[in-house]
Design a protein around this motif. Structure first.
Motif, PDB file in Angstrom:
ATOM      1  N   THR A  49     -23.250  19.589   7.253  1.00  0.00           N
ATOM      2  CA  THR A  49     -22.403  19.899   6.103  1.00  0.00           C
ATOM      3  C   THR A  49     -20.938  19.942   6.507  1.00  0.00           C
ATOM      4  O   THR A  49     -20.059  19.440   5.786  1.00  0.00           O
ATOM      5  CB  THR A  49     -22.828  21.235   5.471  1.00  0.00           C
ATOM      6  OG1 THR A  49     -24.199  21.126   5.050  1.00  0.00           O
ATOM      7  CG2 THR A  49     -21.964  21.570   4.274  1.00  0.00           C
ATOM      8  N   THR A  50     -20.657  20.516   7.689  1.00  0.00           N
ATOM      9  CA  THR A  50     -19.291  20.518   8.211  1.00  0.00           C
ATOM     10  C   THR A  50     -18.790  19.088   8.380  1.00  0.00           C
ATOM     11  O   THR A  50     -17.656  18.757   8.001  1.00  0.00           O
ATOM     12  CB  THR A  50     -19.231  21.245   9.565  1.00  0.00           C
ATOM     13  OG1 THR A  50     -19.585  22.623   9.390  1.00  0.00           O
ATOM     14  CG2 THR A  50     -17.830  21.174  10.168  1.00  0.00           C
ATOM     15  N   TRP A  52     -19.906  16.314   6.876  1.00  0.00           N
ATOM     16  CA  TRP A  52     -19.743  15.654   5.575  1.00  0.00           C
ATOM     17  C   TRP A  52     -18.492  16.138   4.864  1.00  0.00           C
ATOM     18  O   TRP A  52     -17.757  15.344   4.281  1.00  0.00           O
ATOM     19  CB  TRP A  52     -20.985  15.893   4.707  1.00  0.00           C
ATOM     20  CG  TRP A  52     -22.223  15.245   5.237  1.00  0.00           C
ATOM     21  CD1 TRP A  52     -22.300  14.094   5.974  1.00  0.00           C
ATOM     22  CD2 TRP A  52     -23.581  15.701   5.082  1.00  0.00           C
ATOM     23  NE1 TRP A  52     -23.604  13.802   6.287  1.00  0.00           N
ATOM     24  CE2 TRP A  52     -24.415  14.763   5.747  1.00  0.00           C
ATOM     25  CE3 TRP A  52     -24.162  16.796   4.449  1.00  0.00           C
ATOM     26  CZ2 TRP A  52     -25.804  14.910   5.788  1.00  0.00           C
ATOM     27  CZ3 TRP A  52     -25.546  16.934   4.489  1.00  0.00           C
ATOM     28  CH2 TRP A  52     -26.352  15.993   5.151  1.00  0.00           C
ATOM     29  N   ASP A  53     -18.250  17.437   4.917  1.00  0.00           N
ATOM     30  CA  ASP A  53     -17.058  17.985   4.268  1.00  0.00           C
ATOM     31  C   ASP A  53     -15.783  17.463   4.914  1.00  0.00           C
ATOM     32  O   ASP A  53     -14.751  17.321   4.247  1.00  0.00           O
ATOM     33  CB  ASP A  53     -17.085  19.516   4.310  1.00  0.00           C
ATOM     34  CG  ASP A  53     -18.152  20.117   3.405  1.00  0.00           C
ATOM     35  OD1 ASP A  53     -18.697  19.385   2.554  1.00  0.00           O
ATOM     36  OD2 ASP A  53     -18.440  21.320   3.563  1.00  0.00           O
ATOM     37  N   ASP A  57     -19.393  10.586   7.323  1.00  0.00           N
ATOM     38  CA  ASP A  57     -20.512  10.313   6.425  1.00  0.00           C
ATOM     39  C   ASP A  57     -21.835  10.081   7.143  1.00  0.00           C
ATOM     40  O   ASP A  57     -22.902  10.285   6.565  1.00  0.00           O
ATOM     41  CB  ASP A  57     -20.212   9.083   5.558  1.00  0.00           C
ATOM     42  CG  ASP A  57     -19.110   9.342   4.546  1.00  0.00           C
ATOM     43  OD1 ASP A  57     -19.045  10.469   4.020  1.00  0.00           O
ATOM     44  OD2 ASP A  57     -18.309   8.433   4.276  1.00  0.00           O
ATOM     45  N   ARG A  82     -26.360  14.010  -1.286  1.00  0.00           N
ATOM     46  CA  ARG A  82     -24.908  13.840  -1.235  1.00  0.00           C
ATOM     47  C   ARG A  82     -24.489  12.387  -1.038  1.00  0.00           C
ATOM     48  O   ARG A  82     -23.298  12.100  -0.909  1.00  0.00           O
ATOM     49  CB  ARG A  82     -24.316  14.697  -0.099  1.00  0.00           C
ATOM     50  CG  ARG A  82     -24.440  16.180  -0.338  1.00  0.00           C
ATOM     51  CD  ARG A  82     -23.714  17.006   0.708  1.00  0.00           C
ATOM     52  NE  ARG A  82     -22.302  16.670   0.835  1.00  0.00           N
ATOM     53  CZ  ARG A  82     -21.385  17.474   1.371  1.00  0.00           C
ATOM     54  NH1 ARG A  82     -21.739  18.678   1.804  1.00  0.00           N
ATOM     55  NH2 ARG A  82     -20.136  17.097   1.476  1.00  0.00           N
TER      56      ARG A  82
END
Length: 221
Positions: A49-50, A52-53, A57, A82
């Motif tokens: 998640t880190t 991707w944020d 990708d 996502r």
């Protein structure tokens, strides 16, 4: 980034031409990917998640244990929600390919050059990124039709290795893995890497701004 399916797998009737040019689309010009080794499902999801944020990708989770496969399953499911791409790493057997498929991976990554693993991956509809560390391996991979290659272990090979390989093999597109972080990623990119794979750097708040700056730089043509 939304991945719309594997391209460039080279299926022709009952025969198959090895081709992993689909990584052109998968990476989409990004300069970084994430590799999350042995973190377990919960931590892998948090670090993914880190990534991707931050704008990374593409995430790879090496699969060597049952816990690794479960982590891959969890992260791959979250990635699909996502529109992100998640692959399986340390794929060294046809059995590993089957595990990657069952866990929802979109691609496989191997530490070495094993054309049986590449074939099995393609037959399963997955892109395959084999590892290379010598000119002979690069030449063999290119002769088989594979242009995207994992330079491993990159920190041992050094950026000069990339410069040397890009001379005789300008069509090769290298992803450097092993010992990469925010401090040395730029050096490897400057030396000719198309993508650098980082791992523990994503858990270091001090490195995140540097990684973001690398992501914001112009991609290699």
């Amino acid at each position: 980034m939304t991945h719309t399916g594997m391209t460039g797998t080279g299926m022709t009737g009952t025969g198959m031409t090895m081709d992993n040019s689909g990584f052109d689309e998968l990476f989409g010009g990004t300069r970084l990917m994430a590799i999350l080794r042995g973190m377990g499902a919960e931590r892998s999801l948090a670090v993914s998640t880190t990534a991707w944020d931050l704008g990374i990708d593409v995430v790879e989770l090496p699969i060597q244990t049952a816990d690794d496969v479960e982590a891959l399953r969890v992260v791959a499911a979250a990635g699909r929600e996502r529109g992100k791409v998640v692959g399986a790493g340390t794929v060294v057997s046809v059995e590993h390919v089957a595990q990657a498929v069952s866990a929802g991976a979109s691609f496989t990554v191997s530490p070495g050059l094993d054309l049986d693993v590449v074939r099995a991956s393609q037959e399963a509809g997955l892109l395959s990124l084999p590892g290379v560390a010598t000119a002979s391996e690069v030449q063999s991979a290119l002769a088989a039709g594979l242009t995207w290659l994992k330079a491993f272990p990159a920190s041992v090979l050094g950026p000069q290795w990339l410069t040397a390989m890009n001379g005789p093999f300008p069509q090769a597109r290298f992803v450097t893995t092993g010992g990469m972080n925010a401090a040395n990623a730029g050096e490897y990119l400057d030396a000719g890497a198309h993508v650098v794979a980082v791992g523990s750097a994503l858990e270091d708040p001090a490195q995140l701004p540097q990684l973001a700056a690398i992501l914001g730089a112009a991609p290699r043509p």
